[in-house]
Structure formats: structure tokens, C-alpha cells
Design a protein around this motif. Sequence first.
Motif, PDB file in Angstrom:
ATOM      1  N   SER A 126      -7.587  12.311   7.111  1.00  0.00           N
ATOM      2  CA  SER A 126      -7.844  13.680   7.582  1.00  0.00           C
ATOM      3  C   SER A 126      -6.860  14.656   6.952  1.00  0.00           C
ATOM      4  CB  SER A 126      -7.754  13.743   9.114  1.00  0.00           C
ATOM      5  OG  SER A 126      -6.461  13.328   9.546  1.00  0.00           O
ATOM      6  N   ARG A 127      -5.621  14.233   6.777  1.00  0.00           N
ATOM      7  CA  ARG A 127      -4.617  15.106   6.169  1.00  0.00           C
ATOM      8  C   ARG A 127      -4.959  15.378   4.708  1.00  0.00           C
ATOM      9  NH1 ARG A 127       1.930  14.721   6.680  1.00  0.00           N
ATOM     10  NH2 ARG A 127       2.413  16.389   5.204  1.00  0.00           N
ATOM     11  N   LEU A 128      -5.431  14.371   4.001  1.00  0.00           N
ATOM     12  CA  LEU A 128      -5.791  14.547   2.599  1.00  0.00           C
ATOM     13  C   LEU A 128      -6.969  15.504   2.458  1.00  0.00           C
ATOM     14  CD1 LEU A 128      -5.459  10.882   1.216  1.00  0.00           C
ATOM     15  CD2 LEU A 128      -3.839  12.768   0.993  1.00  0.00           C
ATOM     16  N   SER A 129      -8.004  15.286   3.242  1.00  0.00           N
ATOM     17  CA  SER A 129      -9.200  16.117   3.130  1.00  0.00           C
ATOM     18  C   SER A 129      -8.913  17.567   3.511  1.00  0.00           C
ATOM     19  CB  SER A 129     -10.317  15.553   4.003  1.00  0.00           C
ATOM     20  OG  SER A 129      -9.906  15.494   5.363  1.00  0.00           O
ATOM     21  N   SER A 130      -8.083  17.770   4.544  1.00  0.00           N
ATOM     22  CA  SER A 130      -7.767  19.148   4.953  1.00  0.00           C
ATOM     23  C   SER A 130      -6.897  19.848   3.916  1.00  0.00           C
ATOM     24  CB  SER A 130      -7.056  19.139   6.305  1.00  0.00           C
ATOM     25  OG  SER A 130      -5.812  18.448   6.216  1.00  0.00           O
ATOM     26  N   GLY A 131      -6.148  19.087   3.131  1.00  0.00           N
ATOM     27  CA  GLY A 131      -5.288  19.685   2.098  1.00  0.00           C
ATOM     28  C   GLY A 131      -5.960  19.834   0.759  1.00  0.00           C
ATOM     29  N   GLY A 132      -7.244  19.510   0.673  1.00  0.00           N
ATOM     30  CA  GLY A 132      -7.965  19.660  -0.595  1.00  0.00           C
ATOM     31  C   GLY A 132      -7.577  18.625  -1.629  1.00  0.00           C
ATOM     32  N   VAL A 133      -7.141  17.447  -1.169  1.00  0.00           N
ATOM     33  CA  VAL A 133      -6.738  16.373  -2.088  1.00  0.00           C
ATOM     34  C   VAL A 133      -7.913  15.435  -2.306  1.00  0.00           C
ATOM     35  CG1 VAL A 133      -5.186  14.425  -2.454  1.00  0.00           C
ATOM     36  CG2 VAL A 133      -4.337  16.520  -1.368  1.00  0.00           C
ATOM     37  N   LEU A 134      -8.279  15.250  -3.575  1.00  0.00           N
ATOM     38  CA  LEU A 134      -9.365  14.344  -3.938  1.00  0.00           C
ATOM     39  C   LEU A 134      -8.795  12.943  -4.149  1.00  0.00           C
ATOM     40  CD1 LEU A 134     -12.338  13.847  -4.762  1.00  0.00           C
ATOM     41  CD2 LEU A 134     -11.675  14.452  -7.098  1.00  0.00           C
ATOM     42  N   LEU A 135      -9.282  11.971  -3.410  1.00  0.00           N
ATOM     43  CA  LEU A 135      -8.762  10.601  -3.492  1.00  0.00           C
ATOM     44  C   LEU A 135      -9.591   9.779  -4.470  1.00  0.00           C
ATOM     45  CD1 LEU A 135      -6.858   8.381  -2.459  1.00  0.00           C
ATOM     46  CD2 LEU A 135      -8.527   7.932  -0.630  1.00  0.00           C
ATOM     47  N   ASP A 136      -8.907   9.165  -5.437  1.00  0.00           N
ATOM     48  CA  ASP A 136      -9.537   8.259  -6.399  1.00  0.00           C
ATOM     49  C   ASP A 136      -8.975   6.866  -6.141  1.00  0.00           C
ATOM     50  OD1 ASP A 136     -10.804   7.035  -8.485  1.00  0.00           O
ATOM     51  OD2 ASP A 136      -9.561   7.934 -10.055  1.00  0.00           O
ATOM     52  N   LEU A 137      -9.760   6.033  -5.478  1.00  0.00           N
ATOM     53  CA  LEU A 137      -9.303   4.712  -5.055  1.00  0.00           C
ATOM     54  C   LEU A 137      -9.806   3.651  -6.034  1.00  0.00           C
ATOM     55  CD1 LEU A 137      -7.667   3.419  -2.770  1.00  0.00           C
ATOM     56  CD2 LEU A 137      -9.819   3.104  -1.520  1.00  0.00           C
ATOM     57  N   LYS A 138      -8.892   2.938  -6.656  1.00  0.00           N
ATOM     58  CA  LYS A 138      -9.234   1.905  -7.631  1.00  0.00           C
ATOM     59  C   LYS A 138      -8.624   0.584  -7.180  1.00  0.00           C
ATOM     60  CE  LYS A 138      -9.253   5.172 -11.515  1.00  0.00           C
ATOM     61  NZ  LYS A 138      -8.649   5.510 -12.830  1.00  0.00           N
ATOM     62  N   LEU A 139      -9.334  -0.104  -6.307  1.00  0.00           N
ATOM     63  CA  LEU A 139      -8.838  -1.370  -5.783  1.00  0.00           C
ATOM     64  C   LEU A 139      -9.331  -2.507  -6.667  1.00  0.00           C
ATOM     65  CD1 LEU A 139      -9.378  -0.767  -1.951  1.00  0.00           C
ATOM     66  CD2 LEU A 139      -7.363  -0.272  -3.363  1.00  0.00           C
ATOM     67  N   GLY A 140      -8.391  -3.287  -7.154  1.00  0.00           N
ATOM     68  CA  GLY A 140      -8.744  -4.352  -8.085  1.00  0.00           C
ATOM     69  C   GLY A 140      -9.519  -5.478  -7.428  1.00  0.00           C
ATOM     70  N   ASP A 141     -10.332  -6.156  -8.239  1.00  0.00           N
ATOM     71  CA  ASP A 141     -11.110  -7.297  -7.756  1.00  0.00           C
ATOM     72  C   ASP A 141     -10.297  -8.585  -7.905  1.00  0.00           C
ATOM     73  OD1 ASP A 141     -13.249  -5.611  -7.255  1.00  0.00           O
ATOM     74  OD2 ASP A 141     -14.013  -5.823  -9.315  1.00  0.00           O
ATOM     75  N   ASN A 142     -10.623  -9.528  -7.062  1.00  0.00           N
ATOM     76  CA  ASN A 142     -10.057 -10.882  -7.172  1.00  0.00           C
ATOM     77  C   ASN A 142      -8.523 -10.890  -7.131  1.00  0.00           C
ATOM     78  OD1 ASN A 142     -12.709 -11.927  -7.519  1.00  0.00           O
ATOM     79  ND2 ASN A 142     -12.599 -11.417  -9.710  1.00  0.00           N
ATOM     80  N   ILE A 143      -7.955 -10.000  -6.336  1.00  0.00           N
ATOM     81  CA  ILE A 143      -6.496 -10.038  -6.145  1.00  0.00           C
ATOM     82  C   ILE A 143      -6.205 -11.068  -5.060  1.00  0.00           C
ATOM     83  CG2 ILE A 143      -4.457  -8.731  -5.460  1.00  0.00           C
ATOM     84  CD1 ILE A 143      -5.761  -6.234  -6.481  1.00  0.00           C
ATOM     85  N   PRO A 144      -5.421 -12.074  -5.371  1.00  0.00           N
ATOM     86  CA  PRO A 144      -5.184 -13.136  -4.375  1.00  0.00           C
ATOM     87  C   PRO A 144      -4.361 -12.636  -3.194  1.00  0.00           C
ATOM     88  CG  PRO A 144      -3.750 -13.428  -6.281  1.00  0.00           C
ATOM     89  CD  PRO A 144      -4.690 -12.325  -6.643  1.00  0.00           C
ATOM     90  N   GLU A 145      -4.518 -13.316  -2.087  1.00  0.00           N
ATOM     91  CA  GLU A 145      -3.661 -13.016  -0.935  1.00  0.00           C
ATOM     92  C   GLU A 145      -2.215 -13.343  -1.290  1.00  0.00           C
ATOM     93  OE1 GLU A 145      -5.032 -15.241   2.393  1.00  0.00           O
ATOM     94  OE2 GLU A 145      -6.618 -13.814   2.902  1.00  0.00           O
ATOM     95  N   THR A 146      -1.323 -12.591  -0.673  1.00  0.00           N
ATOM     96  CA  THR A 146       0.094 -12.831  -0.925  1.00  0.00           C
ATOM     97  C   THR A 146       0.870 -12.683   0.381  1.00  0.00           C
ATOM     98  OG1 THR A 146       1.990 -12.225  -2.285  1.00  0.00           O
ATOM     99  CG2 THR A 146       0.608 -10.428  -1.480  1.00  0.00           C
ATOM    100  N   VAL A 147       2.074 -13.176   0.386  1.00  0.00           N
ATOM    101  CA  VAL A 147       2.910 -13.129   1.574  1.00  0.00           C
ATOM    102  C   VAL A 147       3.705 -11.837   1.570  1.00  0.00           C
ATOM    103  CG1 VAL A 147       4.798 -14.227   2.815  1.00  0.00           C
ATOM    104  CG2 VAL A 147       3.074 -15.632   1.677  1.00  0.00           C
ATOM    105  N   LEU A 148       3.494 -11.002   2.609  1.00  0.00           N
ATOM    106  CA  LEU A 148       4.234  -9.746   2.745  1.00  0.00           C
ATOM    107  C   LEU A 148       4.181  -9.265   4.193  1.00  0.00           C
ATOM    108  CD1 LEU A 148       1.737  -7.543   2.932  1.00  0.00           C
ATOM    109  CD2 LEU A 148       1.759  -7.785   0.466  1.00  0.00           C
ATOM    110  N   ASP A 149       4.962  -8.259   4.493  1.00  0.00           N
ATOM    111  CA  ASP A 149       4.952  -7.645   5.810  1.00  0.00           C
ATOM    112  C   ASP A 149       3.928  -6.514   5.775  1.00  0.00           C
ATOM    113  OD1 ASP A 149       5.452  -6.037   8.094  1.00  0.00           O
ATOM    114  OD2 ASP A 149       7.489  -6.838   8.237  1.00  0.00           O
ATOM    115  N   SER A 150       2.777  -6.731   6.372  1.00  0.00           N
ATOM    116  CA  SER A 150       1.688  -5.758   6.296  1.00  0.00           C
ATOM    117  C   SER A 150       2.079  -4.417   6.865  1.00  0.00           C
ATOM    118  CB  SER A 150       0.459  -6.299   7.031  1.00  0.00           C
ATOM    119  OG  SER A 150      -0.003  -7.473   6.426  1.00  0.00           O
ATOM    120  N   SER A 151       2.762  -4.409   8.023  1.00  0.00           N
ATOM    121  CA  SER A 151       3.129  -3.140   8.655  1.00  0.00           C
ATOM    122  C   SER A 151       4.083  -2.340   7.773  1.00  0.00           C
ATOM    123  CB  SER A 151       3.755  -3.396  10.023  1.00  0.00           C
ATOM    124  OG  SER A 151       4.951  -4.160   9.891  1.00  0.00           O
ATOM    125  N   GLN A 152       5.009  -3.050   7.098  1.00  0.00           N
ATOM    126  CA  GLN A 152       5.937  -2.343   6.225  1.00  0.00           C
ATOM    127  C   GLN A 152       5.210  -1.790   4.994  1.00  0.00           C
ATOM    128  OE1 GLN A 152       9.356  -4.757   5.286  1.00  0.00           O
ATOM    129  NE2 GLN A 152      10.251  -4.513   7.337  1.00  0.00           N
TER     130      GLN A 152
END
Length: 561
Positions: free
Chosen positions: A421-447
Motif C-alpha cells: 500500500s505504501r508503494l502504490s500510494s507513493g507512485g512506485v512501480l514494482l518490478d518483481l523478478k523472482l528466480g525459478d528453481n531456487i532451492p530452499e535454504t536455512v535462514l531466519d525468515s523474520s529477519q
Amino acid sequence: MIFVLPFLFDTGVSCIYNPAMDERFAELLEHNSAAVKRLFNLNQQILSEAVKQTVFSEFMEGTLSILQKMFKNDEVIIVTGPGDKRTCYRLYMDNGRAEFSSLYNAPLVESIDDGEALFRKPRHIYNPFPQKANPDSIRHYSHFISLRSGSEKIGSLVMATSSSPFSNDDCTLIDMIADTLSLAMASFEHKSAMTERVKELTCLYRIAQLSADPNLSISEVLQGVVLLFPPAWQYPDVTAGKIVFDSSTFVTESYVSRPLPLLSDIVVNGRKRGWIEVVYLQNMPIMDEGPFLKEERNLINTIAHQLAVVIEHRELEAEQEQLHRQLLHADRLATIGKLAAGVAHELNEPLGNVLGFAQLLSKDGTLPETARNDITKIESAALHGREIVRKLMLFARQTQPKKATAKINQVVQQALSLVESRLSSGGVLLDLKLGDNIPETVLDSSQFVQIVINLVVNAAQAMPEGGKLTIQTLCEDNTLVLTVKDSGTGMTETIRQQIFLPFFTTKDVNQGTGLGLSVVHGIVLAHNGTIDVQSEPDSGTTFTIRVPIIRKPDYGEGTNE
């Protein structure tokens, strides 16, 4: 020495080959002292011309002029050089005016070769020149002689006229002058070779001087080097040069593209980064490689290699300086981290006490409304202080991440759901490029959600009038790569070097604590990763985070390391 008596093409006079030069000279000395004076005068003039001139074509032109004036003939030709690299230096009289030319004339050279071959045989000859030769290439009365340095043939001399045959004395003089001319040509060649070597060494010395100046950038060194090319080549007045390096080009003032350039690649650490080019602005005689000498090929290769070494050394120095700055920066961050950890621990307990007592007081039903409002403010301030302490501890890596297997694309989408909502209200165009076949990894999701939120919020604040925000994920060499790129205002190098310091901010008062990027930096380091920032004023900013992919943890899901 090979010489021939004059012959008359139209009448077929016999040509006699007589090697008894000493006898002829003795006879000439005995009966014609004037001819001997002419001989010594010619020798002196030709040798003086060889000493005076520095360009071979000018030496040839001067010598041809001397011979023409002495013998009053219509045409003088000297052919020099081996094989198809031979050049005809030709002077001919046109209505009393001397015309000089220097070029490779194949029919003319073949005619001269034929003439020399025929004159070596004592037999009757009638016009040995076929129709393939230009009609005016050789005059009716001609005298041919080979020019030699020792046993090596270095050229040919042709004296030609249309008026009358050469006298026997003239033939003897020409034969003897050929010895002097051969000696002068060989001497000029040695002198020229020495001069060229001095020019080349001077060029290399000046390049070394430029390269050794620490105050000059690579671009300034290359521009200085290209200006040294003309004086180092055989024809400085018509020499131009160009250096191409990466996306930059450096040229002499008069440079234009020409055929038959002399080229050499600039190869740094095994990779071609550019090239050097030298051209002649006029057509020049064919030498060892087009119009260039083999020594000039060696020179341009040496220059290219020397520049490659200079560039490699300069880039290594720059890389070492960058590493040194990074080490100082890391050391500074580590020192601040220790200080922050100490402060956080010292503040954590009193803040906890303040918050605890405030919450107890808020439960007292007998408090007046004014006091209750004040206690609420105390409680809110204590919570804010504790959040700052928490972020300081994250920066100082005092809070262990709770790692578990996770999918980075899901983490990114979760974070974006909180700021869409903050992006859209600020006129920011989002270009999302999420890669395919990225394996799961161990990390702290919340961080990592916090990382994405902090970077996205910073990007949005850098684009107050709107813009484009690109978020990309990919797997590269068993490394998770997360890139956040904006088209905002960017930052200077001075600011870029301080953005991870706690409490550093370029925002207005009450617009931020200056801990957002410090937290990001601490979380990335806690995951054994790196974060890189590329930015220039008015050109946007790109954050690139790299974290090693861990597929099989040695600990259970949801536990600490």
C-alpha cells in the motif's frame, strides 16, 4: 660490380659485359682527368646527401637530382627493396621541369629486371622491353646497373635518355658511381636504423615516466601515451594514433581511419581490454608489414604490453586500496558494534524496569485520568527505547537468528504484502523478478522479512516523486542473491561509506532512527553473507545481498545455531 655499355634500342647495338673496372678507371684517369674530377664531385655530393637527409625518400630524390644534373639525361630510376616490396624512386624531365615520384610500379620493375638479366649476357639485344611496360617507362637509350652491398643486391640504377647514347666515359662513371651509391644507401640504412631505435627507446622511456606519475589517472596516462606515437614512427609528420581501452578512446589530433593500420591488442590478466592503432595519413612505400617496419611492429607490441602491465598494476593498487578501506570500515563497524552491544545491555535492564513499573501503575484504578495518560506515554517511550536496543543488538549480532529452511521467494512476497500500500500510494512501480528453481535454504525468515522491508522503505523514501523499484532473486554458484534496485536520488561516495553506521541518517529529524541499514548489515553478517551497495547521485541505488545456500542443516528446524 655489374655494368653494361650503352645500347641503342632502335639499331640493336651489341651490349658488352666487361668486369675489368680497374683497367677502365686507370684508362679514364690517364686520358680524361675531367671525368675523374666529375667522379670525385659526384661521390662527394652523394655522400653529403646521405649525411644531410633523415628520410630515405628525400635522400633518393636528392641523389636522383644530382645524377640528372651531372649527366643531363631525361630519366633516372633507383629501385630499392626486396621482392614485391620494391619501390621505384623515379625522376624524369617534363618540358624542362624535374618530376619526382616514389611508388611500386610493377611493369617498370619487371622491365628493369629484364634489362639487367639481358645485359649480363654478351649478345645482340633489340628492345628487351615488351609491350606490358608503359611506352614512356624507359627511354630509348638506357644504362642498367645493380646496386650491391657485399654479395647482396640492394637495388638497381637506371639512367635513361631520349637524345643520344651514353659515352664510354659516362658509362664508366655511372658504373663507379654505383659503388658510391650502394655504400651511401647502406650507410643511410644503418643511420636510419640507429635513429629509429633512439626514437623508439625515447618513446618507451617517456611512457615509463608517464606511468610512474602517481598523480595521473589511467585515462590521463593513455592520452599522454598516444601523443608519443608520431615522433616514434618512421614518418612523424603523417603518423596518427589511437588507443581504445574498455569504453574509452584516446586519439591524436589528426587521427582518421586509414587502410593498412598497425594494430596490437592490450591484454590485461589474459583478457583483451582494448587495442593500439597507428596509421599513416598518406600512402607510404610498402615495407615489412604494409608501410611499417618490422621494428615498428615490435615497438607497438612492446607499448601494448607495457600499457597492460601499467593498467594491471594500477587496478591492483586500486583494488588493494578498496580492500584497505573495506577493512577499516569493517573494523569501525566492529568497534561500534561492541560499543552498541555494551550500551544495549546497560540500557536493557533499566528500560525493562521502567516498562514494568509503568504497566503496574496503569493497573491502579484509583489513578486520575491525567496520571493514567502520562503513564501511557512513559510505557510508549519505554517500548520505543527497547525497540532501539533490540535493533542495536541485531546490528551487534548479539541476537542469534532463529534459522529454519525457507524459500526466499515466499519471504520476499511476505515482506511486500506489508508495504504494498505504501508503494502504490507513493507512485512506485514494482518490478518483481523472482528466480525459478531456487532451492530452499536455512535462514531466519523474520529477519529476512525485516531486511526486505527496510530496503524497500528506504527505496520508496529515495523516490518521493515515484519511480521504479526492482526486486530480484536468483541462485548463483550455490549462493542466494537478493537485489533491491531503485531509480531514486542515489547518494555520494561519502554517504555510501557511512550508511551502515548506527544512527547515521540523511533524513529529517523524527523521520528515522538511522538504524534500518545497520540492522540489515548485522542480519546479513549473522547469515555469513555480504551486502554490496552501488550508487551515484541522481542514478539510483542498488543493494545486492549474497548468502550461502545451506540445504542440510546440522540442527533441527526452528532452533538456534
